[in-house]
Design a protein around this motif. Structure first.
Motif, mmCIF file in Angstrom:
data_model
loop_
_atom_site.group_PDB
_atom_site.id
_atom_site.type_symbol
_atom_site.label_atom_id
_atom_site.label_comp_id
_atom_site.label_asym_id
_atom_site.label_seq_id
_atom_site.Cartn_x
_atom_site.Cartn_y
_atom_site.Cartn_z
ATOM 1 N N UNK A 1 -43.826 2.553 11.584
ATOM 2 C CA UNK A 1 -42.945 3.323 11.009
ATOM 3 C C UNK A 1 -41.807 4.069 11.158
ATOM 4 N N UNK A 2 -42.582 5.413 12.975
ATOM 5 C CA UNK A 2 -41.494 6.116 12.641
ATOM 6 C C UNK A 2 -40.381 5.156 13.408
ATOM 7 N N UNK A 3 -39.193 5.856 13.105
ATOM 8 C CA UNK A 3 -37.617 5.026 13.224
ATOM 9 C C UNK A 3 -37.259 6.226 14.087
ATOM 10 N N UNK A 4 -37.441 7.320 14.204
ATOM 11 C CA UNK A 4 -36.477 8.136 14.921
ATOM 12 C C UNK A 4 -37.633 9.151 15.502
ATOM 13 N N UNK A 5 -37.407 8.830 16.584
ATOM 14 C CA UNK A 5 -38.142 10.707 17.747
ATOM 15 C C UNK A 5 -37.900 10.653 19.281
ATOM 16 N N UNK A 6 -38.054 11.801 19.213
ATOM 17 C CA UNK A 6 -37.806 12.646 20.371
ATOM 18 C C UNK A 6 -38.719 11.445 22.113
#
Length: 679
Positions: A115-120
């Motif tokens: 569910x981590x839909x935005x990451x570097x």
């Protein structure tokens, strides 16, 4: 280690280091957070737009169009990768057809499942910002997909952060260099002051006192001329030593005379004469004692004067503490300046704060126009109310700013009357008396000047004031660069959104160029009705983006050739509200969103979505409503041909006071009649 100057220098250095380090850290941290937020919002907006476009194509059965859409969007230099994979991690659709069937990176699949839909993410030497957006199964998809399937696919977007990282590095380097230079200049200035005006005179006085203690009165002289107070102190000390030497010589002579008298007393026949002489000598001694007491009183008076000079020295220390207070004010000014990102507001604040800090009647910043080679007033304080801040100021002989920019160093003019090479009358409408001016630079290139003139107390500016203005100029240069970077990022954001609007219009031959024409009409009409510069900028942005909400409208309704049903009309009326929701994450478009939301309201309150009327309706939205309606009537549509301009103008005249604001409609009709409409 108990030296007063070391304690003062140490305390001052610590305060400066803490203040400058704190300011630098806060600037760098603010820049980094701002750039990361902008990257996140940019990536989210692009990903949401792509997902909506894919959903629309899939809903209309144009599955083969999805791949072309991804390939077209991925041509943007900032986008490294754009593809759709299934729950197992296998690529279903990609901007590069050769990747179809490959497995995505473990980080993408793990981000989707957790569910981590935005990451570097780091790929090699490059930093990316990844957006993962799933396509959820719904009733509209049950015709082609099993109802039990929850996720039809996952959109993966990789946005390169190389440009933002380079901007951050350049800004950080400029901030560190400016802060270090400012700290070094301040510490060296304070150290030089202590060594020249405090430490050196005291050392000379101490050396002279040591000679006096050893009885070497010939060398016990102190010649100190560093300041009026020290000169007076050394003169009084030399006078005291000279008087003390004379008194000692007199005492030695008296003792020798008394010895001779005692030898004469050994002769009986001269006893009486010697007695008389002795009485006389005793009287002389008493007289000398009286003189000695008077000299002692003079010494005490000299001690009182020394105490007075010590008090004056304390006054000097007090002025040093005032200098520290000015540095603290400079630090507070830095905090206030760094909180502003709009360049015009920043330049006005810099001018006002600099004039207040240096107690000047006039303060202004001139910025170089590289296209014309002339100067333009960027910010000012203390000028006449009727001065034109948009006037171009040519660089001519006699100009203070010309001298500073050519020599790239600050200038002090204590008295303009004694400097005939400079004009006494400023081009900004005031008479110069005493002036200080320093260059503003960006990466070693002069971009303008900051000038303070005419102290409020009628005094003259000094080199200390010039050094303080140079420090302010260095801080102002960094703030101006940051503001320009912010404006560049803001324009990039607007260009991206405008590109999306153009892409929407390009898909329909009937609406192609609609936003561009409405923008031209609106800006021309806004100038005619007297909008200020800020309102014109908001109106222009709203005109460009006013139909962005049509992204969320079914394309079949937008291209429908038959008459729209009441249900179709209700769906179409949602596009202003959809546009507001799309632009809601972009904080600097807050006022623009209100104009977009109101561009289909009516003067009689029968419009949508809020039913506003009369004065509740923003003036910018009233202007946009007239221009949008005019272009819609004079353009081809799927269900009709374009109306002649005369017919469209008559429609606006007929509906003035009901659909349109009468004053705005009259101004638009007058502009058309005079041939000033920018077609």
């Amino acid at each position: 280690m108990n030296s007063l100057k070391l304690k003062f220098l140490g305390l001052t250095s610590i305060i400066l280091v803490v203040a400058i380090i704190g300011t630098t850290w806060y600037n760098l941290r603010t820049q980094k957070v701002m750039l990361q937020k902008m990257a996140a919002e940019h990536a989210r907006l692009v990903a949401e737009t792509v997902r909506n476009s894919v959903i629309t194509d899939m809903a209309n059965g144009r599955n083969e169009q999805v791949g072309h859409t991804l390939s077209k969007i991925s041509r943007e230099p900032a986008i490294d990768s754009l593809r759709i994979f299934d729950e197992t991690g296998r690529v279903m659709i990609a901007d590069n057809p050769t990747q179809i069937g490959d497995l995505v990176a473990t980080t993408d699949l793990l981000a989707f499942r957790t569910g981590n839909h935005a990451f570097l993410d780091n790929l090699g030497d490059h930093e990316h910002y990844n957006i993962i957006l799933p396509f959820e199964n719904g009733p509209a998809c049950y015709g082609c997909h099993d109802k039990e399937t929850q996720t039809l696919g996952v959109l993966s977007l990789k946005l390169s952060l190389d440009d933002l990282t380079q901007l951050q590095n350049r800004s950080r380097n400029a901030t560190m260099i400016a802060s270090g230079a400012m700290l070094l200049i301040l510490v060296l200035s304070i150290t030089a002051f202590l060594l020249i005006y405090v430490d050196s005179p005291i050392r000379k006085l101490v050396a002279a006192m040591e000679f006096a203690e050893n009885g070497d009165f010939a060398k016990a002289r102190a010649n100190v001329t560093s300041s009026d107070e020290m000169t007076q102190l050394s003169a009084k000390f030399n006078f005291m030593v000279q008087r003390l030497r004379e008194l000692m010589d007199t005492t030695v002579r008296n003792e020798r005379e008394m010895a001779v008298t005692q030898e004469k007393l050994a002769h009986t026949e001269e006893v009486q004469a010697l007695n008389t002489t002795l009485e006389e000598r005793l009287m002389e001694i008493e007289y000398l004692n009286i003189n000695l007491e008077e000299r002692i009183e003079e010494i005490e008076e000299a001690n009182f004067k020394i105490a007075d000079l010590a008090s004056e020295l304390e006054g000097k220390n007090f002025r040093l503490s005032q200098a520290v207070e000015r540095l603290q004010a400079l630090y507070q000014m830095g905090l206030a300046v760094n909180a502003i990102v709009k360049l015009p507001e920043l330049l006005d604040l810099l001018s006002l704060k600099a004039a207040d800090t240096l107690k000047g009647r006039v303060g202004y910043i001139l910025m170089l126009n590289e296209a014309t080679g002339d100067l333009k007033v960027g910010g000012a304080a203390g000028l006449a109310d009727d001065y034109d801040r948009y006037q171009e100021i040519p660089l001519k002989p006699g100009s203070v700013s010309l001298w500073v920019m050519v020599n790239n160093r600050p200038l002090l003019i204590e008295n303009v009357d004694k400097s005939p090479e400079f004009s006494k009358m400023s081009r900004l409408g005031f008479v110069r008396e005493s002036v200080i001016c320093a260059p503003l630079a960006d990466q070693g290139k002069v971009i303008g000047t900051i000038t303070i003139a005419n102290p409020v107390d009628g005094s003259r500016y000094t080199n200390d004031d010039l050094e303080l203005l140079s420090t302010i100029a260095a801080q102002a240069s960094v703030a101006i660069r940051n503001a320009r970077l912010y404006e560049a990022q803001e324009q990039t954001y607007l260009n991206t959104v405008q590109a999306l609007v153009s892409a929407i219009e390009a898909s329909d031959a009937y609406t192609r160029g609609h936003s561009e024409r409405v923008t031209r009409f609106s800006v021309a009409l806004g100038k005619r009705v007297g909008l200020d510069e800020g309102a014109l900028r908001r109106l222009e942005r709203a005109a460009v983006l006013h139909d962005i909400g049509k992204i969320g409208i079914d394309i079949n309704i937008l291209h429908k050739r038959e008459k729209l049903t009441p249900a179709d009309i209700e769906v179409l009326k949602q596009h202003p509200s959809i546009g507001v929701r799309i632009l809601e994450p972009i904080h600097f478009l807050g006022e623009v969103r209100e104009i977009i939301e109101q561009h289909h309201e009516r003067f009689d309150g029968q419009g949508y979505p809020r039913g506003l009327s009369s004065e509740e309706w923003l003036l910018e939205a009233r202007i946009l409503a007239v221009c949008d309606t005019f272009d819609a009537m004079t353009s081809d549509r799927p269900y009709r041909k374009a109306l002649p301009m005369e017919v469209a103008i008559q429609e606006i005249r007929d509906h003035s006071g009901r659909q349109f604001d009468p004053e705005v409609a009259t101004a638009f009709i007058g502009m058309c009649a005079e041939g000033q409409l920018p077609l």
